[in-house]
Write an enzyme that holds these catalytic residues in place. Sequence first.
Site, PDB file in Angstrom:
ATOM      1  N   ASP A  41     -17.069  40.555 -37.523  1.00 22.62           N
ATOM      2  CA  ASP A  41     -16.866  40.151 -39.161  1.00 22.62           C
ATOM      3  C   ASP A  41     -18.071  39.689 -39.823  1.00 22.62           C
ATOM      4  O   ASP A  41     -18.943  38.769 -38.964  1.00 22.62           O
ATOM      5  CB  ASP A  41     -15.864  39.314 -39.132  1.00 22.62           C
ATOM      6  CG  ASP A  41     -16.169  39.190 -40.658  1.00 22.62           C
ATOM      7  OD1 ASP A  41     -16.114  39.548 -41.676  1.00 22.62           O
ATOM      8  OD2 ASP A  41     -15.021  37.792 -41.099  1.00 22.62           O
ATOM      9  N   ARG A  53     -31.332  32.807 -48.029  1.00 24.35           N
ATOM     10  CA  ARG A  53     -30.748  34.319 -49.294  1.00 24.35           C
ATOM     11  C   ARG A  53     -31.665  33.639 -50.909  1.00 24.35           C
ATOM     12  O   ARG A  53     -31.749  32.075 -50.552  1.00 24.35           O
ATOM     13  CB  ARG A  53     -29.766  33.892 -50.020  1.00 24.35           C
ATOM     14  CG  ARG A  53     -28.366  34.365 -48.657  1.00 24.35           C
ATOM     15  CD  ARG A  53     -27.691  33.161 -48.980  1.00 24.35           C
ATOM     16  NE  ARG A  53     -26.558  33.759 -50.234  1.00 24.35           N
ATOM     17  CZ  ARG A  53     -25.096  34.379 -49.716  1.00 24.35           C
ATOM     18  NH1 ARG A  53     -24.744  34.503 -48.604  1.00 24.35           N
ATOM     19  NH2 ARG A  53     -24.490  34.643 -51.066  1.00 24.35           N
TER      20      ARG A  53
END
Lengths: 325, 1171
Positions: B408, B604
Amino acid sequence: MAMNYNAKDEVDGGPPCPPGGTAKTRRPDNTAFKQQRLPAWQPILTAGTVLPTFFIIGLIFIPIGIGIFVTSNNIREIEIDYTGTDPSSPCNKCLSPNVTPCVCTINFTLEQSFENPSKECEPYRRNEDKPIAPCGAIANSMFNDTLELFQVGNASDLTPIPLKKKGIAWWTDKNVKFRNPPGTDPLEERFKGTTKPVNWVKPVYMLDSDEDNNGFINEDFIVWMRTAALPTFRKLYRLIERKNDLHPTLPAGRYYLNITYNYPVHSFDGRKRMILSTISWMGGKNPFLGIAYITIGSISFLLGVVLLVINHKYRNSSNTADITI
Amino acid sequence: MMPSNGTRSLLWGLSEVEEKMGWRQSLQGADVPMGRTIYLNEPLRNAFCENSISTAKYSMWSFLPRYLYLQFSKTANAFFLFITILQQIPDVSPTGKYTTLVPLLVILVISGIKEIVEDYKRHMADKLVNSKNTIVLRQNAWQMILWKEVNVGDIVKATNGQFLPADMVLISSSEPQATCFVATSNLDGETNLKIRQALSETATMKTEKQLSNLSGKIKCEEPNFHFNSFAGTLYLNEKSPISIGPDQVLLRGTQLKNTEWILGIVVYTGFETKFMQNAVKSPLKRSKVEKVTNMQILVLFLLLLVMSLVSCVGAIYWKDRYRAEPWYIGKSDYDYHSFGFDLLVFIILYHNLIPISLLVTLEIVKYIQALFINWDEDMHFKGSNVYAMARTSNLNEELGQVEYLFSDKTGTLTCNVMTFKKCSIAGITYGDLSSKSDDGAKGLSQSPCFISDAYEFNDPALLQNFENDHPTKEYIKEFLTLLCVCHTVVPEREGNNISYQASSPDEAALVKGAKKLGFVFTTRMPNSVTIEAMGEELTFEILNVLEFSSNRKRMSIIVRTPEGRLRLYCKGADSVIYERLSENSLFVEETLVHLENFAKEGLRTLCVAYIDLTEIEYEQWLVMYKKAITVVKDRMKTLEDCYDSIEKKFLLLGATAIEDRLQARVPETITSLLKANIKIWVLTGDKQETAINIAYSCKLLSGQMPRIQLNANSLEATQQVISQNCQDLGALLGKENDLALIIDGKTLKYALHVEVRKCFLNLALSCRTVLCCRLSPLQKAEIVDVVKKQVKAITLAIGDGANDVGMIQTAHVGVGISGNEGMLATNNSDYAIAQFSYLEKLLLVHGAWNYFRVTKCILYCFYKNVVLYIIELWFAIVNGFSGQIIFERWCISLYNVIFTSLPPFTLGIFERCCSQESLLRYPQLYRISQTGDIFNIKVLWIQCINAIVHSFILFWLPAKMLEHDMVLQSGYTTDYLFLGNFIYTYVVVTVCLKAGLETMSWNKFTHFAIWGSIMIWLGFFAVYSSLWPTVPVAPEMTGQGSMALVCPHFWLGFFIVPIVCLIQNVAWKSIRNTCHRTLLEEVREMESSGVQVLRRDSVQSFKVEEVNLQRSSSPRPCQVIFRNNSVDLGAPHGYAFSQVERAVISQEELVRSYDTTKNKPQKTFSSATLE
C-alpha cells in the site's frame, strides 16, 4: 467465531496481545538470547578444513583394527557339526525318529592345546522366534541335547573333562530376573499344578538335582531364554575351567564327545554344532570388527587424500570468486 | 462459525468488480429483513443475547471434547490414534498396548497446555471487558452496572471518553442539536471523528422521568456486520413511525469524543454487535512448507504401506518355504495369521516411520520463532514503543520465500504527513538547503514521522529577500497571501495556538507553511477570510470558490482584496496552469526547470498563479455562473465550463513543492528488497500522480525509466494497448526489464478480464516496477489473488488501512503496519510491524532463518524416524518376517519423545545460516530460501535414501559384530535385545551427530542437545536395565546395561558405526562446498575467518561485494522502442493534490458554513480520506 477480536482493544485501544505477552507492558530485556546473538561456532565444512580429521581417523583406526584382528586371530576355536545329515556321521542314526533315546559319539583331535580356560559347546541351528507368549514357544523349544567330553588317554581309557554347568548365565538373569516360586517346600511342591511344556521330556523342577540350578533358575534354561537375534546363533553350554596355571586346560590329544541326541532340527534344515573356544578380553573369535576398523581407517585415509587433491585444485580458483547462486 | 467479512466480500468481488469502494457498497446492498422488535421500557419482552462476550476458544466444559476434536482432525494425530486403537487388539501389536498411546498423550498434553495458556489470556481479557462499568436506567433511576449485564432495550448513559458497551440508538446528547462525536478507529481504521445526531423527536428526552415514561418499540434489522448501514423504525406511542438510519446509531467499540454525555437505547448486545460480527477469524493460511510437509508425510505413509506389504509377502514366502510349520512354534499361535492380520502387525511395527513428534515440535519451534520476532529490538519502534508482532506462527518460514511484495502507499510507504518543503517564487527556489548539504538529506530519510516540525520548510533566504526589499518582494507577498487565502482549510483556535483542520492534507501543509513564514491564516467566516500578513491583519472577502476536481486539476478562489480589488487566485497542476498563462507572465522557463527538479525528488508540486479581474468581467461571469448552478442536467460539466471561462490569462507566481514524507529508510529497504529478488508492486487507492511521485521518491522509479501507462476506457482499448506493448517488448517479454507499468483501477478492471488477464500479467511481470493506482480495496485483493494463482509465487501484502484488509487476507503473508490508522489492518494481518523498513529484517533475517530452521527441523525429523524404523525391516528379513521387534518397546516410544527430541528443537530454534549482519548486507542470500530448493519432495527422497543407507549400516555392522554371540569376557552369550541395544545406542549417536552435521551454527544449546541426548540415552540405558524387579517394567532389559556398557565391542562399535554412517555425508558436504562454492559459504567463511563484517576494505568482502554488484538486478537501460503512445519516456511531472471530491457537501458549502469566531459547532473533518 470471533477469533481475532481482542478484548484488549476496547480497554485501551492498544495493539492486541502477541503470543508472548501483553503489548504494552512487555519490555524485552535486550539479552543475547532474545536478540538471537548468542555466541556460536560456525563449522565450515570444506575439503581444507575436514581433511585433517580424515587423516586422524585413518591413523587411529588402522592400528586399532590391527590390534583387534590379531587378538581375534589368537583365539582358538574348534567346531564340530553333529547334526548327522552326512551319512558318514556317527549321529546319522539319530535322525531317524524311531531311535529314542539316541546317543552318538564323536572322536576328535586337538592339535594344539587350549591354553586359556573355557569352554563351550553350542548348537547351531536355524531358529525363528515368535514371542507371542514369551514363556511359551521359546521355553517349549528349549535345547535338550546332552554333551559330555572325554579325553582319550594313552590306553584308550576315557578321562571325563569336568564341565561346569553353573556360571553360564548372566548374573542378573540368575539372581534377579529368574526366580523360582517362593516357599520352603521342595520344588516339586512349589510347581504343583503346572505341567511341563509339550516338547519337554522332564518337568521344569527336574532339570537338575542341584536345588540352586533347578526350576526356573536352571542355567541351561536361562541361557536358552536369552533369545538370539539372528537365525544362526551360539549358546553357552558348559565352561571348562583351568585347574591351575601350569597345565593347559585341554592338552593336545584325542577327545571323545558323547551326545545324547534329543533335539530335532532336520525338519527345518537346522544344523547343530559343538564349538570349543578360548576366550579373550573381547569374547570369542570374530575377525569382523578388526577388518571393519582397518577398512574404515583406510577409506578415511584415502578420502583424506582425495580431499587434499580437491583442496589443492580448488583453493586457487576459489579466490577468483567463482560464485554461483 | 461465522462467515468472514473478508471472504464474503471477496467472493462477491470476483463475480462483479465494482467501482471504487465497491467493497462497502456491495455490503450495503445486501438485503436484510427487519427482524428485531425492541420494546421500550419493557425489559421482559426483550429477550436477546447477553452482552457478555467470550473470545476464548474453550470453556471449562467444552475444552476436552473440542480440543480432542481439533487435534484429531489433524491427519497425523488421527493416524496415531488409529495405531493406538489397533494396538489394543489382543496379540496384534508387537510393541505392546500403550507404546503409541503414551507419546501421543505426552504430545497432546503439551499442545493442550499451550492451548490452555493462550485461552486463559483470552478469558482474562474477556473478563476485563465484561466487568467494565456503565450506567443504565433501571427502576427509574440511574444505576451503575457491569457491561455484561446490559440488555437490549436498556437506556444507557455514556460520558466523554468512554467506550460504548453495546450498539445503541442515540436518543439525546449534551450537545446542541443532539449531536455527538465518536472515534471509530477500532472499527474502520479511520482516524477522523464521526458525527452522529439524534432524531429530533427524541432529542429532548433527557430526564429520568421522560425516559421512564417512554413507551413504544423499535423495529430494526437483524444483527449484521455492516458498519455503515442500519435500518430501523421507531414507533413511539401516539406518534407516527420515524425511521432510524446509521446516523443515529452508536456502535460498540467506538469511543465517545468531545461530547459530555449521551443517552442511547441498546439494540444489539454481545456477539450481535456489529463490532463482534466483524471480528472475524482471518482465513487459515498454510505455508508452502507445510503443504510440502503434508505431501511428504503422505510419501512416508506410502513407504510404510509398501514396507508392510513387502513384509507380508516375505512372511508368506517364508511360511511357504517351511510348509510344515516348525515344531518349535506352537501350532495354536499361528492359526489365525492371515494376510490382513500380518499387515496390521507390520503397520504397527513400522508406524513410527511417520514422526509422531513432528507436529508438536514444529508448533513449539514456530511459537518460539514468533517470540523472537516479537522480541526483536531492531523492529522496535521507539517512537510509539511498538514491537513487531507475529500474530500467527504458521507462516514464519513463508517469510523466507516471498517473491512478490504488494505494498500500500499511504501510511505504509509514507507517513501520511505532508510538509511544505520547497517553493519557487518568481524564478528563485527556496528551501533547497537540505539537498545541498548531504547531512540534511540523511537526517531527513531517517527522520521518524512524528517529529514533524524540525523538517519543515526552513530557508531564511526567503524572509531575508522579503524584508530586504528584494526585487521579488511583491511576488513573495502575493505568493504567500495566495497560500493563505486560496484553500478550504478551517482554523481552530485554542488559546494562542491555531491548528488547521483540512480535508486536503496538501492545503493544510501549505497553510501551515505560510504560517511559519509569517502569513497566518486566522479566521474563516462564511464570506471572508482573515489573515495576518507579517502582523498586519487583512480580510479578504470570498466571492466564489471554483472547486477542485481531478479533472480540472486546479482550484481557484475569487476574492475582493482589502484594497477592494477583484482577484482570482488559482493553484493547480503545472500542465493546466501553463496552458492558461498570459503572454505577460514572467519566470515561466525558470519555474518549469524548478518544477522538474522538484518532481525528480518525488515532491508534489503545484503551480500558483493569479489574475486581477475587472468588475465588468466578473459581473458577466457571475451571470453565467448563476445560470450554471441552476442547471439540473450535467451540472458538473456546465459548472466546469463556466469556471474555465474565467480561469485564463494567469500571471505565474511560482510553484510549491510538498513532501509526502516517506517513512524512515523506505528507499533503502526497497533497494535491499529488490536486490533480494523480491518484486515490489505498489497498490494504492490514491491518484496516479501521487503514486508516481512516491515511486520516484522511494527509488522504485528512476528518471530515465520508461513508464508504460495504461489508461483505457474499454475492454477493447485495454486489450489493444496491452497487446501493443507486449509486441513492442518482443523477446524481452517475460524477462525483467527496466520498465515501469502504471495502471489505474478502471483499466485494471478490464485488464483482469479472463481474455486479457494472461497478456496483462505477462506485461506486468516483464516490468521492474508496477504501480496500480485508484484501486478499490477489492481490486487490491483481486490483483494479489491473480498473481498468487498465475505465478505460483509466494506473495506478501503490506498495508495499514481498512482498505488493505482484503489484500492482506488474500496474500500468502499479510503484514499490517501497526500505526495510526486504527487496528483493522493489524487485526487481519499475520505479522504486524510499526515501520515499512522493518520488513527488511522481517524477511531477510527472520524469514530466511526461519525457513532454514523449519525445513531443517522437518527433514531431520523425517530422517531420524526413517533411520530407526527401517532397522525393523532389516531385522524382519533375518527373523522370517515374524513381526518381532529388536528394541525394547519403551525405548522405541521414547525415541521421539526424549532421546532425539532436543536436536530438532535446536535446529528449529537456533540454527543460523549466517549472521544477521551478513543477511542484511547481502540480500542476495535471500534467494536461497526464496527458491525453496532446499526443501521439496526430491530433497526428502535424498534424505530418505540417506537414512535408509544409514539404517542399513546401523543394523548390519553391529549384527556382524555380534554374529557369534560371544562378545563378553566370561563367555556369556547374548540375545537379540543385546544386539538391539547396541544398535539403538549407535542410532542415537549417529542421529545426534547428524543433527550436528546439519547445524551450521553451534551455540551452547546445540552442544547441550547433541551431547546431552547421547548422555541421556546412556544414562537411561544404565538405569532402565536395573529397574526390574523394583519397578515392574522391562524385565527383558534386566542386566542389559551392565553387560553392554562393559563390553569392549560396545565401545569399539560406538566409535566406528556412527563414523561409517557419517563419513560419507561429511565427505560429500565438504567436497560440494569446495567445488561448488555458494555465496552463503563464502559469507560464512568470511565470518568465521574473523573478517570484521563492517570493514569494507577487506579484500575478501570487497570481492564478494563486487560479485554481488554484478549479480544484482542493476538497471539495464531499456532498449525497447515503443511504438505506442502509452509509454511516457519524458521527465516526470510532479503534480499531485489530494482533496475530497463530490462529497455530500461541496467545497464551497463547506467554506461558507464556518464562522470560527464563534465557539460551536466544533467539527472535525476527515483528513485525506482518499486512501
